[in-house]
Design a protein around this motif. Structure first.
Motif, mmCIF file in Angstrom:
data_model
loop_
_atom_site.group_PDB
_atom_site.id
_atom_site.type_symbol
_atom_site.label_atom_id
_atom_site.label_comp_id
_atom_site.label_asym_id
_atom_site.label_seq_id
_atom_site.Cartn_x
_atom_site.Cartn_y
_atom_site.Cartn_z
ATOM 1 N N THR A 141 1.145 -0.882 0.167
ATOM 2 C CA THR A 141 0.471 -0.020 0.318
ATOM 3 C C THR A 141 1.062 1.362 -0.419
ATOM 4 O OG1 THR A 141 0.515 0.704 2.329
ATOM 5 C CG2 THR A 141 -1.594 -1.243 1.022
ATOM 6 N N GLU A 142 1.889 1.102 0.581
ATOM 7 C CA GLU A 142 2.588 2.239 0.684
ATOM 8 C C GLU A 142 2.344 3.602 1.592
ATOM 9 O OE1 GLU A 142 5.552 3.280 -2.502
ATOM 10 O OE2 GLU A 142 5.811 1.710 -2.681
ATOM 11 N N GLU A 143 1.061 2.999 2.185
ATOM 12 C CA GLU A 143 0.604 3.710 3.358
ATOM 13 C C GLU A 143 1.135 3.941 4.764
ATOM 14 O OE1 GLU A 143 -4.175 4.129 2.248
ATOM 15 O OE2 GLU A 143 -3.023 1.770 3.265
ATOM 16 N N GLY A 144 2.528 5.271 4.948
ATOM 17 C CA GLY A 144 3.748 4.764 6.366
ATOM 18 C C GLY A 144 4.538 3.912 5.721
ATOM 19 N N HIS A 145 4.876 4.173 4.137
ATOM 20 C CA HIS A 145 6.306 3.973 3.752
ATOM 21 C C HIS A 145 6.869 5.753 4.027
ATOM 22 C CE1 HIS A 145 9.769 2.268 1.345
ATOM 23 N NE2 HIS A 145 9.340 3.577 0.381
ATOM 24 N N ARG A 146 7.300 6.626 3.954
ATOM 25 C CA ARG A 146 7.781 7.542 3.356
ATOM 26 C C ARG A 146 8.074 7.970 4.867
ATOM 27 N NH1 ARG A 146 3.979 9.265 -1.349
ATOM 28 N NH2 ARG A 146 5.831 8.838 -2.806
ATOM 29 N N LEU A 147 9.472 8.431 5.183
ATOM 30 C CA LEU A 147 9.961 9.170 6.301
ATOM 31 C C LEU A 147 9.891 8.002 7.898
ATOM 32 C CD1 LEU A 147 7.180 12.149 7.338
ATOM 33 C CD2 LEU A 147 9.370 12.096 5.636
ATOM 34 N N SER A 148 10.866 6.733 6.831
ATOM 35 C CA SER A 148 10.153 4.986 7.613
ATOM 36 C C SER A 148 11.858 4.862 7.675
ATOM 37 C CB SER A 148 9.224 4.502 7.555
ATOM 38 O OG SER A 148 7.822 5.218 7.915
ATOM 39 N N TRP A 149 12.610 5.078 7.017
ATOM 40 C CA TRP A 149 14.206 4.367 7.112
ATOM 41 C C TRP A 149 14.084 3.083 5.939
ATOM 42 C CZ3 TRP A 149 16.012 8.887 6.984
ATOM 43 C CH2 TRP A 149 16.042 9.411 7.894
ATOM 44 N N ARG A 150 12.776 3.263 5.334
ATOM 45 C CA ARG A 150 12.793 1.913 4.126
ATOM 46 C C ARG A 150 13.146 2.192 3.392
ATOM 47 N NH1 ARG A 150 8.661 -1.644 6.393
ATOM 48 N NH2 ARG A 150 8.217 -2.128 4.182
ATOM 49 N N MET A 151 14.634 1.811 3.293
ATOM 50 C CA MET A 151 15.647 1.846 1.705
ATOM 51 C C MET A 151 15.922 0.797 1.052
ATOM 52 S SD MET A 151 18.151 5.044 4.007
ATOM 53 C CE MET A 151 18.857 3.541 5.520
#
Length: 457
Positions: free
Chosen positions: A330-340
């Protein structure tokens, strides 16, 4: 007491050295973005950008103006490096970098987010008290000490970044090598062209090689900060970090981050060690030598703010657990989360326009609205799909047309089979964006990304 610890005095060599590295790297990044055509592709060619939702007002800056803007940011980087008019330079740079960060997501990168956070750190850290132009103008500000929180803030931020980067890798697509197999195809092609040693090029393309690098990457992210902080392993860990980051720089082409991460490593060494390496003529600061220390007037309030910031950084990467669905899908909560560097997505996505009062469904040609880069990004990212639908609806409204927009999309994760992604019966243009919740038009993720499932009724 925590506040007394944060405001204990230490040698300030670390923040001085980092200021120099930070300013130089920012100048290289900003001017390099102009020279490589990145600014042109991202901010000059498009008619609009996929900004963070709520930052659409920044579109007025698009065009040739962005060349000058990035050029100015590069000048600010040099001024920060030199410690010249430091406070003004850091504030302007932090504001400018934050603005361009929120202006676009086509090139979203956790590294840019980290730069933004560090840029704001530098606003509040007195890194211009030694070896700086400001000291020539205002000799009274010269100092060889700073507060311990200046060092601790960077250490905790690094620990959060790398720990969450490791945790995010604990899913099958990373640990079994699926993701890196897709990334190293280009590396294998490069090796075949320039090294032409067949055993090497063949091995780079194997799952075994991808799995080895995947596990090494997980172990590095999980352990590197503790190993850098522990004296017996510090030197070996730094040499390992040097090899790891240079390898990633060469093979994955991830910009300045490897060098930025190496610069941040100065905070994992004792301040006296950094002083001896970079400023051997600087007099030694001895804790308890009389400069240690009057109570800071804002000590308590700052301590509360410091703790609140760290807790916020710990929370942000966890917020996706509050949202239904797999964040990988979903990418919901993906950004600003260090999922690199976790996954590759490819998609087959079509947008359809229906004018209200008509049953005729017209396919929207992406090339009429988007650049090639934007067209490739919008197909697999739900927030961009929603933003594009809103943009097209507004453009048609200017022509006096009231339209509905439907999306048919199938997505592949890490080269696996394509799965249905968007509910094509919902008018996306009529949907409100749920900032802290799940978008109902995103279909549930498959039980196994590597297996083709029956189409849901």
């Amino acid at each position: 007491m925590v506040s007394n610890l944060l405001f204990s005095k230490i040698d300030n060599s670390q923040i001085i050295v980092f200021r120099i590295f930070f300013g130089l790297l920012m100048a290289v990044e900003c001017w390099g973005s102009i020279g490589t055509g990145w600014v042109k592709e991202t901010f000059v060619d498009p008619d609009f950008t996929f900004s963070f939702i709520g930052f659409e007002w920044t579109w007025f800056m698009l065009g040739d103006f962005m060349y000058y803007f990035y050029g100015f940011l590069g000048v600010l980087g040099i001024m920060i490096m030199l410690g010249a008019f430091y406070r003004v330079s850091t504030i302007l740079f932090a504001l400018g970098w934050s603005l361009v960060y929120f202006m676009q997501k086509e090139h979203y990168n956790n590294h840019y987010y980290l730069v933004m956070l560090v840029a704001w750190f530098m606003v509040f850290i007195p890194a211009n008290r030694y070896k700086a132009v400001d000291v020539w103008f205002w000799p009274k500000i010269r100092s060889k000490t700073t507060y311990f929180w200046n060092q601790l803030l960077f250490i905790l931020q690094l620990l959060i970044v790398y720990t969450y980067a490791a945790i995010a890798k604990l899913y099958p697509g990373w640990m079994n090598g699926d993701f890196l197999m897709t990334r190293y195809r280009d590396v294998a092609y490069w090796a075949d062209q320039y090294i032409a040693w067949e055993p090497l090029t063949e091995y780079i393309q194997t799952r075994e090689f991808a799995q080895i690098i995947s596990w090494l990457g997980f172990g590095f992210d999980l352990l590197i900060v503790p190993l850098l902080l522990w004296k017996p392993t510090r030197l070996i860990a730094f040499l390992g970090a040097l090899v790891f980051h240079i390898f990633n720089s060469v093979t994955l082409h991830i910009g300045i981050f490897p060098y930025f991460a190496l610069a941040l490593a100065v905070f994992c060494f004792p301040p006296e060690t950094i002083r001896q390496i970079f400023f051997p003529r600087k007099s030694t600061f001895l804790a308890g030598s009389g400069e240690f220390q009057a109570r800071h007037p804002h000590q308590i309030s700052f301590t509360l703010f410091f703790c609140a910031y760290i807790l916020w950084q710990i929370y942000l990467p966890l917020r996706h657990w509050q949202i239904p669905g797999d964040v990988l899908w979903t990418e919901e909560g993906h950004r600003l989360s260090w999922r690199m560097m976790l996954r590759t997505k490819s998609a087959s996505t079509q947008f359809y326009l229906v004018e209200k009062g008509s049953d005729k469904r017209e396919r929207i040609q992406l090339k009429d609205y988007l650049t090639d880069l934007q067209s490739s990004r919008v197909k697999a990212r739900p927030d961009m799909i929603w933003q594009f639908a809103q943009y097209v609806k507004k453009q048609k409204a200017k022509e006096g047309k009231d339209v509905e927009i439907y999306v048919s999309s199938r997505v592949s994760i890490n080269g696996g089979p394509y799965h249905p992604f968007i509910d094509d019966k919902i008018d996306i243009a009529a949907e409100n964006w749920r900032y802290f919740g799940h978008q109902r038009w995103i279909l549930p993720e498959p039980t196994d990304y590597n297996k083709l499932e029956k189409v849901r009724p």
